[in-house]
Every structure is written in structure tokens, then in C-alpha cells.
Write an enzyme that holds these catalytic residues in place. Structure first.
Site, short mmCIF file in Angstrom:
data_model
loop_
_atom_site.label_atom_id
_atom_site.label_comp_id
_atom_site.label_asym_id
_atom_site.label_seq_id
_atom_site.Cartn_x
_atom_site.Cartn_y
_atom_site.Cartn_z
N GLU A 1 -0.05 1.90 9.13
CA GLU A 1 -1.34 2.18 9.75
C GLU A 1 -1.05 2.64 11.18
OE1 GLU A 1 -4.10 1.82 7.97
OE2 GLU A 1 -3.19 0.74 6.29
N CYS B 1 -3.99 7.30 -1.50
CA CYS B 1 -5.28 7.43 -2.18
C CYS B 1 -6.38 7.94 -1.27
CB CYS B 1 -5.70 6.09 -2.77
SG CYS B 1 -4.32 5.15 -3.43
N CYS C 1 0.85 -1.19 0.00
CA CYS C 1 0.00 0.00 0.00
C CYS C 1 0.89 1.24 0.00
CB CYS C 1 -0.89 -0.02 1.23
SG CYS C 1 -1.66 1.57 1.60
N HIS D 1 -13.23 5.73 -3.22
CA HIS D 1 -12.19 4.90 -2.60
C HIS D 1 -12.35 3.41 -2.91
CE1 HIS D 1 -8.66 4.77 -0.28
NE2 HIS D 1 -9.16 4.12 0.75
N THR E 1 -4.14 5.03 7.41
CA THR E 1 -3.13 4.68 6.41
C THR E 1 -2.22 5.87 6.12
OG1 THR E 1 -4.73 3.17 5.44
CG2 THR E 1 -2.87 3.80 4.05
N TYR F 1 -9.30 0.69 -4.95
CA TYR F 1 -8.72 -0.60 -4.57
C TYR F 1 -8.23 -1.43 -5.76
CZ TYR F 1 -8.81 -0.33 0.42
OH TYR F 1 -8.50 0.00 1.72
N GLU G 1 -6.46 -5.41 4.83
CA GLU G 1 -6.93 -4.09 4.40
C GLU G 1 -7.88 -4.23 3.22
OE1 GLU G 1 -4.05 -1.29 3.01
OE2 GLU G 1 -5.42 0.38 3.30
N CYS H 1 -5.64 -0.78 -6.79
CA CYS H 1 -4.23 -0.87 -6.36
C CYS H 1 -3.87 -2.32 -6.12
CB CYS H 1 -4.00 -0.05 -5.09
SG CYS H 1 -4.85 -0.72 -3.63
FE1 SF4 Z 1 -3.29 1.86 -0.02
FE2 SF4 Z 1 -4.71 0.87 -2.04
FE3 SF4 Z 1 -5.87 2.35 -0.13
FE4 SF4 Z 1 -4.25 3.42 -1.97
S1 SF4 Z 1 -6.28 2.47 -2.31
S2 SF4 Z 1 -4.26 3.89 0.20
S3 SF4 Z 1 -2.70 1.83 -2.16
S4 SF4 Z 1 -4.92 0.32 0.09
FE FE Z 2 -7.00 1.76 2.83
#
Ligand code: SF4
Ligand code: FE
Length: 507
Positions: A259, A106, A102, A294, A193, A298, A448, A300
Site C-alpha cells: 500500500e 483486482c 493480497c 470490488h 494497493t 474480497y 484491509e 480473495c
Molecule cells: Fe488484494 Fe483482495 Fe483487493 Fe485483490 S480483492 S486487491 S487480493 S484485497
Molecule cells: Fe483492497
């Protein structure tokens, strides 16, 4: 924080975090300088990568600021068209691939994108001036190319009670005092985060609020080093391995997530940084818009999944069995799952639309479907990676044993797989799979994925609200000959929000 200096590389960013006098607790002690702490540094390295990518691929990871006219991180950009939303997702996948974890940036991006449109609509109804303040705040952030963190999740106390009903009001962040100059807030935010790696934090309510919760309807921006803030660092599985000094057992040599719990004790927010102050009727809109952005961020995890699929493919090759059909099939299955996550996320962005403010938001249904996939599929991908890795992923001796003058030789002999593959490399690959599926980065990749941006049930509720069952029932009734089709309902009349967007019909 060095005001006035624009951060333009990962190295600049790391320097900007030094000497901030933050009150960070870890292992019961105050951390002197988080930047130099071996357990914290991997998370800083991951975030620094967002700056480096902006230099390596400016079209992907940066934009020309509409406020300053200069190039800034895409993580600071308010989306004003579909392409902006899509590029956020592509950047997120790339950063997942580069860090395997992570990269923490974001939450803030999705928070101010949501706030941009919510402040506009709040001003319209309440004749407030939050939207202009929001733009001034973003201008300041753009001038320095800062990292904005988003602080939403309250600790919540008794889940059956509203914020004002809690025995201890501090269980939800709230206003403790109002003055001419601003407000003071107290409370705590959990699972924050990248909070220590940010420069500013935007504090927001965590849920729908009622009239009695007015003091909890507070949104404001504070510098991370503001007086009255304490950070308590969250432990992660196997985190102390980064304090052992080697580079094999950590699994991911350079990167990790972060975190922490953030505690606010009468922290002052001046008026210019307040973007909601008592307008409880807009708390639900803010939470919903934030989660819409958001939950598709994800994607990501599809970038992180690419790394895990690569690790699994490497380990089977090192073991000498890359061509076995059942192995290939498992890699195909992992890829199918991974692309399903990406597919729904990027589709949510492609189906984005304009809010009244002009900011674009992605499709709520598909964003929720994306995040719901993320609560399950990384676990399946992780299971297949462990399947392909074999039991050694959980029984491997330590780096110190490998480097021991006597037993090291034995380990190199008995852990040898395919000829020509160094035992140490095989160990590194196994450690990476361990790191991502049950070690430090499993926190980001698995848990997460489960709970970030709302636990699975939260998405099911939103999907349930948006699924337009009456419309679908009518389709079936007509085709089964139970109800008559008529002109009124034929094309547009009953489409509702989701399907009018799917078919691009304005109703
Ligand atoms: Fe982390 Fe993914 Fe959340 Fe971005 S969207 S803060 S990379 S978990
Ligand atoms: Fe997150």
C-alpha cells in the site's frame, strides 16, 4: 517499462518492473530499485504469482483476448457473461491460497470493468467518445499483458465538505490545466494497493460529484512512471523483519502486500487516455459499479482464510491435540465463517447480469453482503487461530536466538512439543499465524478487509438502499390478512430490481 514485450511469466513480470526511475520514498529516502528492496519484494512476488498461475492453470487465470486474439491474464478481461465473473472469484480464492496475502491485482480489473460499461452509457448521453478510447487502451494493455492499478481513494480533507469546498483543492484529485492535447491533474490517492507494482494506473473520482465539482470528475490512465508522480510507501506491522535476513520471523517466507500514497503534481494525461472529463453526473455510477465488482472480489480473503485454517490445524497437530473435540469444533467454525464469505461473493457473481455495453456486472446486494462479512469474519477466524495457537504466538523468541550456539539448544529443548516435530517448524507455523493475525499480512487479512472497497458503513448504506423493505412489508401484510392479495401484485409487479434477479423474472 519495455514497450512491445509481452509479459508471459512471473519472472518476465519482475524484470518488466526494473529500471523505471520511479520516485518511491521509504524511511525518508528514495528507493533506488524497488524490485530489489527486501521490504518491497514480497509484494512483487505476490503479484508475480498471478502470471505464474496463468501458466499453471490457463483456464482459471487467463483468457483469449477479444482485442488481440492472444492469451492474456484474466485480470485484464472485461466480463461478458456470468462464467467470467465466477471465474474471477475462483482465481482470487486460488491466489489467496497460494500467497496468503493480497496479490494486488483486482482493483484495476474491477475499475476497467466498471469503466467499460460507464463510458458506454456516458457516450450515449453526452455524445462523447470515451468507450472507444477505453477499448484502445485495453488493447494496448493486452498487447503487453500489463498490470493495471486502480486509483480511487482520495485523501478527502474535511469529510463534511464537497471537493470544491475544500480549503485546499488538492485534497481531491482534480484538473489543474486543460490544453488541446489533454489535461494536467494534481492531488493524492491514499491506500493504493500494488500501485508501484503496476505498469499503468487508472485514476478515478472517489465519490458522487455535483455540478461545482466538474474539475474533480476526471478519469484517465497514466503510466506508473509518469512525470510528476511521487510514491510514499506505507509501513506495515513488522515490515522490517524482511530486512533482518532470516526466514522464520517474517512468518510468510515469500509474500506480502503493498500500500502506498500516490501524489500527483500536474501530471499530464493525453486525450487518448481520458475516459471522463467533467461528466460529474456519471461519477456516482462509476463508484457504485466499481464497488459492486470490488466488494465481491474480497472472496480473495477466503483463500487467505484457507491458509490460516491450515496453519491452525497444523499447530494443534504439532502440539499433539488434533483430536480434542473443542479443537475440531473451532476448525469447523473457522471453515463455516470462511465459506460464508466465499458463498456470498460467488453468489453475487452467479447472479450477474448484462449492462448496456454488454459487459456483465455482479449482483450489488450480494456483493455488499460479501464485503460486509469480510469486515467481520476474518477477525473471528483470526481470533480462533490465535486461540488454537496458544500464547506462544505472541511471545516467541527471535530466529537469531534459535540459531545462537548456546541458547538455541535451550530453545529447541524447551519449545519442543510433540515428539518428532522440529521446534523450528513449530516456530515457523506460529510465526505464520502471527504474520496473518497481527503482523505484516494482517494488514491485508484484517484491516484491509475492514476498510478496503469501503468501510463497513458504506456497505450498510448500500444494503439499506437495496433491501426493498416496502415489498417485504407487503408480503407480511398479505399473509397476516391485513391486506388483500390481488393479481396485480401477486408475482412480478412489486419485485423490484433485486428480487426480479433472484427469481429470474424480467419486469
Ligand atoms: Fe488484494 Fe483482495 Fe483487493 Fe485483490 S480483492 S486487491 S487480493 S484485497
Ligand atoms: Fe483492497
Amino acid at each position: 517499462m519495455k514497450n512491445g514485450i509481452k509479459i508471459s511469466s512471473g519472472a518476465d513480470y519482475i524484470e518488466s518492473l526494473r529500471n523505471r526511475n520511479l520516485k518511491v520514498y521509504l524511511f525518508g529516502e528514495l528507493v533506488e530499485e524497488p524490485v530489489d528492496h527486501p521490504m518491497i519484494r514480497p509484494s512483487i512476488n505476490a503479484l508475480a504469482k498471478t502470471y505464474d498461475l496463468a501458466n499453471e492453470a490457463p483456464e482459471l487465470a487467463s483468457v483469449i483476448s477479444p482485442f488481440t486474439g492472444e492469451r492474456v491474464s484474466r485480470f485484464l478481461h472485461v466480463c461478458t457473461n456470468v462464467e467470467d465473473l465466477v471465474l474471477q472469484n475462483k482465481m482470487q480464492r486460488k491466489l489467496g491460497q497460494m500467497t496468503g496475502t493480497c496479490f494486488q491485482r483486482c482493483v484495476g480489473m474491477d475499475a476497467f470493468n466498471a469503466l467499460y460499461s460507464v463510458t458506454f452509457e456516458m457516450d450515449e448521453k453526452h455524445e462523447t467518445h470515451y468507450h472507444e478510447r477505453m477499448k484502445s487502451f485495453l488493447t494496448k494493455m493486452h498487447q503487453n499483458n500489463y498490470v493495471i492499478g486502480g486509483a480511487m481513494t482520495d485523501v478527502k480533507g474535511d469529510r463534511s465538505l464537497a471537493p470544491h469546498q475544500q480549503v485546499d483543492p488538492d485534497l481531491f484529485v482534480h484538473v489543474t490545466k486543460r490544453t488541446e492535447e489533454g489535461v494536467y491533474i494534481s492531488g493524492a490517492k491514499a491506500h493504493q494497493t500494488g500501485c508501484i507494482n503496476s505498469h499503468w494506473m487508472v485514476v478515478m473520482p472517489t465519490m458522487r460529484l455535483g455540478e461545482n465539482d466538474k474539475d474533480f470528475a476526471i478519469v484517465g490512465a497514466v503510466p506508473v512512471e509518469a512525470e510528476g508522480i511521487t510514491y510514499i510507501y506505507g509501513r506495515q506491522s513488522c515490515d522490517t523483519r524482511s530486512m533482518e535476513g532470516g526466514s522464520i520471523d517474517v512468518g510468510n517466507v515469500k509474500y506480502g502486500g503493498q500500500e502506498a500514497m500516490v501524489i500527483f503534481e500536474n501530471v499530464f494525461i493525453p486525450n487518448e487516455y481520458i475516459f471522463m472529463n467533467g461528466e460529474f453526473d456519471f461519477a456516482a455510477m462509476l463508484v457504485e459499479r466499481f464497488t459492486t465488482y470490488h466488494r465481491r472480489s474480497y472472496v480473495c480473503k477466503s483463500g487467505v482464510g484457507d491458509v490460516l485454517i491450515g496453519a491452525a490445524a497444523n499447530i494443534v497437530e504439532m502440539n499433539g491435540i488434533p483430536k480434542a473435540s473443542h479443537i475440531k469444533d473451532k476448525l469447523v467454525e473457522m471453515t463455516h465463517l470462511n465459506e460464508t464469505i466465499y458463498g456470498t461473493g460467488i453468489a453475487a457473481s452467479y447472479q450477474g447480469y448484462a449492462t448496456k455495453s454488454g459487459a456483465y456486472i455482479c449482483d450489488e446486494m450480494l456483493a455488499n453482503v460479501c464485503k460486509h462479512h469480510v469486515t467481520k469474519m476474518p477477525y473471528d477466524i483470526g481470533r480462533l487461530a490465535q486461540d488454537l495457537a496458544g500464547g506462544l504466538v505472541a511471545t516467541l523468541p527471535s530466529e537469531q536466538d534459535l540459531n545462537h550456539p548456546e541458547i538455541g539448544k535451550l530453545l529447541r529443548k524447551y519449545l519442543q512439543a510433540k515428539d518428532g516435530v522440529a521446534t523450528e517448524d513449530r516456530m515457523r507455523m506460529l510465526r505464520l499465524i502471527e504474520n496473518m493475525t497481527l503482523g505484516r499480512n494482517a494488514v491485508g487479512y484484517l484491516t484491509e478487509s475492514m476498510h478496503g472497497a469501503g468501510s463497513p458503513q458504506a456497505q450498510r448504506i448500500q444494503i439499506g438502499r437495496t433491501m426493498q423493505l416496502e415489498y417485504k412489508k407487503r408480503l407480511a401484510l398479505v399473509l397476516a390478512g391485513i391486506e388483500m392479495e390481488n393479481d396485480k401484485t401477486s408475482i412480478t409487479e412489486e419485485l423490484g430490481t433485486y428480487f426480479s434477479r433472484v427469481f429470474n423474472l424480467d419486469i
